[in-house]
Design a protein around this motif. Structure first.
Motif, PDB file in Angstrom:
ATOM      1  N   ILE A   1       0.893  -1.134  -0.057  1.00 46.02           N
ATOM      2  CA  ILE A   1      -0.289  -0.012  -0.075  1.00 46.02           C
ATOM      3  C   ILE A   1       0.926   1.258  -0.120  1.00 46.02           C
ATOM      4  N   LYS A   2       0.423   2.115  -0.824  1.00 46.03           N
ATOM      5  CA  LYS A   2       1.495   3.377  -0.888  1.00 46.03           C
ATOM      6  C   LYS A   2       1.141   4.313   0.247  1.00 46.03           C
ATOM      7  N   TYR A   3      -0.150   4.212   0.855  1.00 46.90           N
ATOM      8  CA  TYR A   3      -0.402   5.297   2.145  1.00 46.90           C
ATOM      9  C   TYR A   3      -0.443   6.626   1.204  1.00 46.90           C
ATOM     10  N   ARG A   4      -0.667   6.764   0.011  1.00 50.20           N
ATOM     11  CA  ARG A   4      -0.869   8.029  -0.498  1.00 50.20           C
ATOM     12  C   ARG A   4      -2.421   8.505  -0.427  1.00 50.20           C
ATOM     13  N   ASN A   5      -2.649   9.852  -0.679  1.00 55.82           N
ATOM     14  CA  ASN A   5      -3.929  10.220  -0.177  1.00 55.82           C
ATOM     15  C   ASN A   5      -4.823  10.053  -1.347  1.00 55.82           C
TER      16      ASN A   5
ATOM     17  N   ARG B   1     -10.425  12.893   7.444  1.00 51.92           N
ATOM     18  CA  ARG B   1      -9.041  13.278   7.785  1.00 51.92           C
ATOM     19  C   ARG B   1      -8.816  13.749   9.372  1.00 51.92           C
TER      20      ARG B   1
ATOM     21  N   CYS C   1     -10.208  12.388  11.940  1.00 55.35           N
ATOM     22  CA  CYS C   1     -10.199  11.460  12.925  1.00 55.35           C
ATOM     23  C   CYS C   1      -8.966  11.125  13.520  1.00 55.35           C
TER      24      CYS C   1
ATOM     25  N   GLN D   1      -8.292   8.446  15.513  1.00 55.42           N
ATOM     26  CA  GLN D   1      -8.277   6.993  15.951  1.00 55.42           C
ATOM     27  C   GLN D   1      -8.549   6.990  17.535  1.00 55.42           C
TER      28      GLN D   1
ATOM     29  N   GLN E   1     -13.744   3.473  13.183  1.00 54.65           N
ATOM     30  CA  GLN E   1     -12.309   4.142  13.320  1.00 54.65           C
ATOM     31  C   GLN E   1     -11.372   3.540  12.343  1.00 54.65           C
ATOM     32  N   GLU E   2     -11.725   2.168  12.083  1.00 55.11           N
ATOM     33  CA  GLU E   2     -10.779   1.478  11.281  1.00 55.11           C
ATOM     34  C   GLU E   2     -11.019   1.751   9.783  1.00 55.11           C
TER      35      GLU E   2
ATOM     36  N   MET F   1      -9.068   4.644   9.059  1.00 54.53           N
ATOM     37  CA  MET F   1      -7.787   4.503   8.847  1.00 54.53           C
ATOM     38  C   MET F   1      -7.431   3.669   7.472  1.00 54.53           C
ATOM     39  N   MET F   2      -8.469   2.663   7.138  1.00 51.73           N
ATOM     40  CA  MET F   2      -8.360   2.139   5.851  1.00 51.73           C
ATOM     41  C   MET F   2      -8.209   3.094   4.776  1.00 51.73           C
TER      42      MET F   2
ATOM     43  N   ARG G   1      -7.465   6.301   4.834  1.00 51.63           N
ATOM     44  CA  ARG G   1      -6.062   6.853   4.575  1.00 51.63           C
ATOM     45  C   ARG G   1      -4.911   5.974   4.184  1.00 51.63           C
ATOM     46  N   ALA G   2      -5.337   4.621   4.326  1.00 54.44           N
ATOM     47  CA  ALA G   2      -4.114   3.853   3.893  1.00 54.44           C
ATOM     48  C   ALA G   2      -4.357   3.396   2.434  1.00 54.44           C
TER      49      ALA G   2
ATOM     50  N   LYS H   1      -6.997   1.717   0.922  1.00 53.67           N
ATOM     51  CA  LYS H   1      -7.397   0.416   0.779  1.00 53.67           C
ATOM     52  C   LYS H   1      -8.812   0.547  -0.024  1.00 53.67           C
TER      53      LYS H   1
ATOM     54  N   ASP I   1       2.136  14.709  -0.338  1.00 54.86           N
ATOM     55  CA  ASP I   1       1.583  13.640   0.699  1.00 54.86           C
ATOM     56  C   ASP I   1       2.649  13.786   1.948  1.00 54.86           C
TER      57      ASP I   1
ATOM     58  N   LEU J   1      -4.537  -1.147  11.894  1.00 51.55           N
ATOM     59  CA  LEU J   1      -5.034  -2.401  10.897  1.00 51.55           C
ATOM     60  C   LEU J   1      -4.138  -3.421  11.069  1.00 51.55           C
TER      61      LEU J   1
ATOM     62  N   SER K   1       6.010   1.704   2.586  1.00 46.19           N
ATOM     63  CA  SER K   1       5.396   2.933   1.759  1.00 46.19           C
ATOM     64  C   SER K   1       6.633   3.501   0.920  1.00 46.19           C
TER      65      SER K   1
END
Lengths: 205, 748
Positions: free
Chosen positions: A6-10, A27, A29, A31, A50-51, A54-55, A57-58, A60, B347, B400, B406
């Motif tokens: 996962i790139k954790y890009r936005n 954005r 939240c 957590q 909440q999960e 996060m997903m 933002r990650a 997914k 980012d 998660l 990343s």
């Protein structure tokens, strides 16, 4: 433990912000998990709110949109009341569900989804809910035999309601509606067009 | 003994004392047994009329030693403040009538309790003297500030504003320290949205333009001697010239250095120029000056950046810092804003395990970061590796619950603060001891460090360190107070902090420094016995030069002369009496507190015959926490045994073993010592006092066995000020123990 990439890009976060009702709140939240802890159906969710945030933002995208989680929301508003960051979590859940459905990614046999569709079809036709038709379509939602069985089981309640003038059997022939049905249809069509135009910027599946 | 002393007793009848106790009997006790010239009573002693009565007697020269029997010595201190007399207080309110039931059968024992407190207070004051000046006082309205960074500059400005002089000694050639390296600082004002200007240039200008502030650049402190009010300091220039100046007090603002990120090979610091620490990013931001921040390797504009929180800190791993530096989370948020404010499409992700944003604006700063689109991921980074032109960051997402990777153009490591506190004087002591006994081979590694203050003290050249090298004495109770009186620590050398806290620190330390020099000028003690005019003296003829006082003084107040005799530095002394408790030959005393004042009070108590079934329990209670807890038990009307007699002491460290042995020999049935919490999380106001008392008391069993007494008769307890329910329980438990084991046979 699978090491995925996962790139954790936005990019997905931005998609949610643009398309999902109240999505710009995701954005914010922090957590803390109060929403997940407050949800009366919490243990039955695949991913608590909440999960899900996060997903998002990650990045997914598929996992979020095909999840059954947001369809579990019963709109009790516990999470909204308790969220220390004042996120409209209930609304976001509905927004996510709606967006997933529109993209065709929502789980196929989700009962809440089915009911929502029946409700919407019933309502959007004439601008008023036809309770008799809505009830019947629910009876027959899972096949003809099941429908007859449910109808027989409910017949005493139906007769009682008829006697108490709480149910009009003639509603089965069309029924009542709002004043300007054409106008309503036009409004809904326009709204759909706007939403689709926005969503077109992002992949369909 | 007390031929010339003019003794007078004053007994209050207010607050119910007159109703519950036989005042005529108390007066008789003071005059007949206490041998006081007179005893007067008053309906309401602490009102202006009562105070006037006492003052009139003092003015008429009829009395110079007064005994006031009324409420606790902690109450009505403003009313009962008389100059140039010795005074003791008998606690008849919180100590007697409020802890005893108002019943007929309790009347006799309650009266006995009150009589004994009168006897104790009478005996105590007889052995006191009115405080007399030592002639050691000095006044220098000049504060030395070691360190010319943000903290030092702020302190200098505050001192100058208050009308005093300040001198800054800065090691480098520039003022401003690390603050000068920053592009912007964490917002300090509502609405806490954007990073703000550091303001360091304006602050430097303010210092340079102020006539009351002198600056020495490229200079160090090469020798510090003296005491508050008369510090003598050598300031040496890099060129070699040295100048000696006098100062009233000192602020050490020697600051911090950033943890060396080279110690974190897993994060590729040093391997890739695109991995930087927080100061490295400040340099990049400064170079960009509001434009796009470029990465060091190839000058490409940064499009994605990952902030790694807690890099090498909050970790128990060898070589890591085990504490939180407090500012790094907010610093990373601020730095992420550098990117987002120039281009919201960049980012920026902060990977944290716990996000900590202390201070009033902390939460708003976090929220503002989120609002601007900074992504916060709860996770722990395990590895950063160069990957083609980019950096690959491996981390565990804790929400998660999965291992992920990343990529980013730039990685910023949030490393911690290390204090620049000079030489660890405790480490040296451990090394010396080790030569004698090699069994205790737990070495504290001695990192070669240059001394900051070069103190000419017997106890070592720098401030004692509290924990992890930070020089404080107690982070919560006594900020800025170090264990060297008149020397205050401020800024990150004291504890990790950001600029906002450092400026508050500088202001606080400046006020403390001013207070210290003012107190020194008047010969008064500093915190926590603020205003005490007495100071330790010793009888040289009796001294055996054992050096126990100089070693055990928690504040390094005592030096030694060439012959090994102690040299007391009055202004460095905090009046805890630890030296008095340490002295095996009992030659150290204060005018108003000595082995005699308490010892005689203990002996003055009437010990009933063994067959009277009335035991006597002595409580030696620390006046800082245990005694107030006992007072509060009284205020809450919690009853306890009428057989107890409480003597407040300055600190358990001041307790002389002779008090304990004498009390046992006099027929006391039980003794309880109440001090503060000791050990690593100590609450002792004098740092080591409680601990030393516990060590000394661990040997009391031998004494008891020698006297053929049960070891249960002496107990030592750690008491917090909040132990209001516990202190009466401890007393009652001792009373029950005595009932079980029987009365002491040593009653004569």
């Amino acid at each position: 433990m699978s090491s995925n990439t996962i790139k954790y890009r936005n990019s997905f976060l931005r998609e949610v912000e643009a398309n999902v009702e109240e999505g710009e709140w995701v954005r914010m939240c922090m957590q803390c998990g109060v929403c997940s802890g407050s949800c009366p159906l919490g243990p039955h969710w695949e991913h608590p709110p909440q999960e899900l945030f996060m997903m998002i933002r990650a990045g997914k995208r598929e996992e979020v949109l095909s999840s059954s989680s947001m369809w579990m929301c019963t709109s009790c508003y516990n999470c909204i009341v308790r969220c220390p960051r004042e996120l409209p979590i209930t609304h976001i859940m509905h927004g996510l569900a709606h967006y997933a459905h529109k993209l065709g990614l929502a789980p196929k046999n989700q009962p809440t989804k089915k009911f929502a569709q029946l409700f919407w079809d019933n309502l959007s036709k004439k601008g008023r809910v036809n309770e008799l038709k809505l009830g019947l379509s629910l009876y027959f939602m899972n096949g003809f035999g099941e429908g007859i069985k449910t109808a027989l089981k409910m017949k005493d309640i139906g007769l009682g309601m008829y006697k108490a003038k709480r149910m009009n059997p003639f509603e089965i022939f069309g029924g009542h509606g709002c004043k300007d049905k054409k106008g309503l249809q036009a409004i809904l069509k326009k709204a759909r067009e706007i939403e689709d135009a926005k969503a077109d910027q992002y992949p369909k599946v | 003994m007390a031929e010339k002393k003019k003794l007078g007793a004053y007994i209050c009848k207010g607050c119910g004392i007159g109703d519950r106790l036989d005042i005529a009997q108390l007066k008789k006790t003071a005059t007949r047994e206490g041998k006081f010239a007179f005893a007067k009573d008053h309906d309401f002693l602490c009102n202006s009329d009562g105070v006037k009565m006492i003052q009139a007697d003092i003015d008429a020269g009829e009395v110079d030693h007064i005994m006031i029997a009324a409420c606790s010595r902690r109450a009505k201190t403003d009313a009962f403040r008389f100059d140039n007399v010795a005074m003791s207080r008998a606690n008849l309110r919180e100590g007697v009538i409020w802890v005893r039931p108002d019943t007929e059968e309790a009347e006799e024992t309650t009266q006995e309790m009150a009589d004994d407190y009168i006897r104790m207070a009478c005996a105590e004051v007889k052995f006191m003297n009115p405080p007399s000046p030592s002639g050691e006082q000095g006044r220098v309205d000049h504060v030395l500030i070691v360190g010319g960074g943000f903290t030092g500059l702020t302190a200098a400005v505050e001192i100058a504003k208050a009308g005093y002089k300040a001198t800054i000694v800065e090691q480098t050639g520039n003022l401003g320290g690390i603050a000068r390296q920053l592009y912007k600082r964490i917002p300090t004002k509502a609405p806490y949205i954007d990073p703000q200007d550091t303001g360091i240039d304006a602050l430097i200008k303010q210092v340079e333009e102020n006539d009351n502030i002198t600056v020495h650049l490229n200079s160090t402190v090469t020798k510090t001697s003296g005491a508050p009010g008369r510090f003598s300091v050598d300031i040496s220039q890099e060129s070699g010239s040295t100048k000696t100046e006098n100062f009233g007090s000192i602020i050490q603002a020697s600051g911090f250095k950033l943890y060396d990120a080279n110690k974190l090979p897993e994060f590729s610091y040093g391997k890739s120029p695109d991995v930087v620490d927080q100061l490295g990013l400040e340099a990049l931001a400064k170079a960009a000056n509001g434009g796009a921040i470029k990465r060091p390797s190839d000058g490409k504009e940064v499009e994605s950046v990952i902030f790694v929180q807690c890099a090498g800190q909050r970790s128990e791993k060898e070589g890591h810092l085990n504490y939180c530096s407090g500012h790094c989370c907010m610093t990373s948020i601020k730095q992420a804003m550098y990117f987002k404010d120039t281009n919201p499409d960049i980012d920026t992700m902060v990977v944290y395990s716990e996000l900590r944003t202390p201070g009033a604006g902390g939460e708003d700063i976090y929220r503002s970061g989120q609002q601007k689109g900074v992504t916060f991921t709860k996770g722990i980074v395990s590895e950063v590796t160069p990957n083609g032109g980019n950096l690959k960051v491996k981390f565990k997402d804790l929400i998660l619950d999965e291992e992920v990777e990343s990529e980013a153009d730039l990685v910023v490591l949030a490393t911690g603060m290390e204090p620049k506190s000079g030489v660890n004087i405790d480490a040296i002591i451990v090394e010396e001891e080790e030569d004698e006994s090699e069994e205790n081979s737990k070495t504290i590694p001695i990192v070669p460090a240059e001394s900051v203050l070069n103190l000419d003290y017997r106890q070592g050249p720098d401030l004692p360190q509290l924990v992890s090298g930070f020089t404080d004495s107690h982070f919560i109770c006594f900020p800025y107070e170090t264990r060297r009186t008149g020397i205050y620590a401020a800024g990150p050398v004291r504890r990790p902090m950001d600029m906002k806290q450092a400026s508050e620190d500088a202001t606080g330390a400046a006020l403390k420094a001013i207070q210290a020099l003012e107190n020194a000028a008047l010969g008064r003690a500093a915190h926590p016995r603020a205003g005490d005019l007495s100071f330790p003296r010793f009888r040289k003829e009796g001294c055996t030069q054992c050096k126990r006082c100089t070693v055990e003084c928690p504040f390094g107040a005592i030096n030694e002369d060439e012959d090994g005799y102690p040299v007391f530095n009055e202004a460095r002394c905090r009046r805890c009496g630890t030296c008095m408790g340490a002295c095996p030959v009992r030659v150290i005393s204060f005018e108003n507190y000595s082995v005699d004042t308490i010892g005689q009070a203990i002996k003055a108590v009437d010990i009933p015959d063994e067959f009277d079934e009335k035991p006597r329990i002595l409580v030696l209670a620390c006046e800082n926490d245990a005694y107030p807890a006992l007072d509060m038990a009284g205020m809450n009307r919690i009853e306890y045994s009428a057989y107890v007699r409480i003597a407040p002491v300055r600190c358990l460290g001041s307790v002389s073993m002779s008090w304990v042995t004498d009390a046992l020999n006099n027929g006391y049935d039980g003794i309880i010592l109440m001090g503060c919490q000791k050990g690593e999380d100590y609450q002792c106001h004098f740092v080591k006092g409680s601990e030393m008392a516990h060590t000394r008391m661990s040997k009391v069993d031998d004494t008891l066995t020698q006297l053929q007494l049960e070891t249960e008769r002496v107990e030592t307890h750690e008491i917090a000020i909040s132990d209001i329910q516990r202190v009466p329980e401890i007393i009652n438990n001792m009373a029950a123990t005595i009932e079980k084991i029987g009365m002491s046979p040593l009653k004569f």
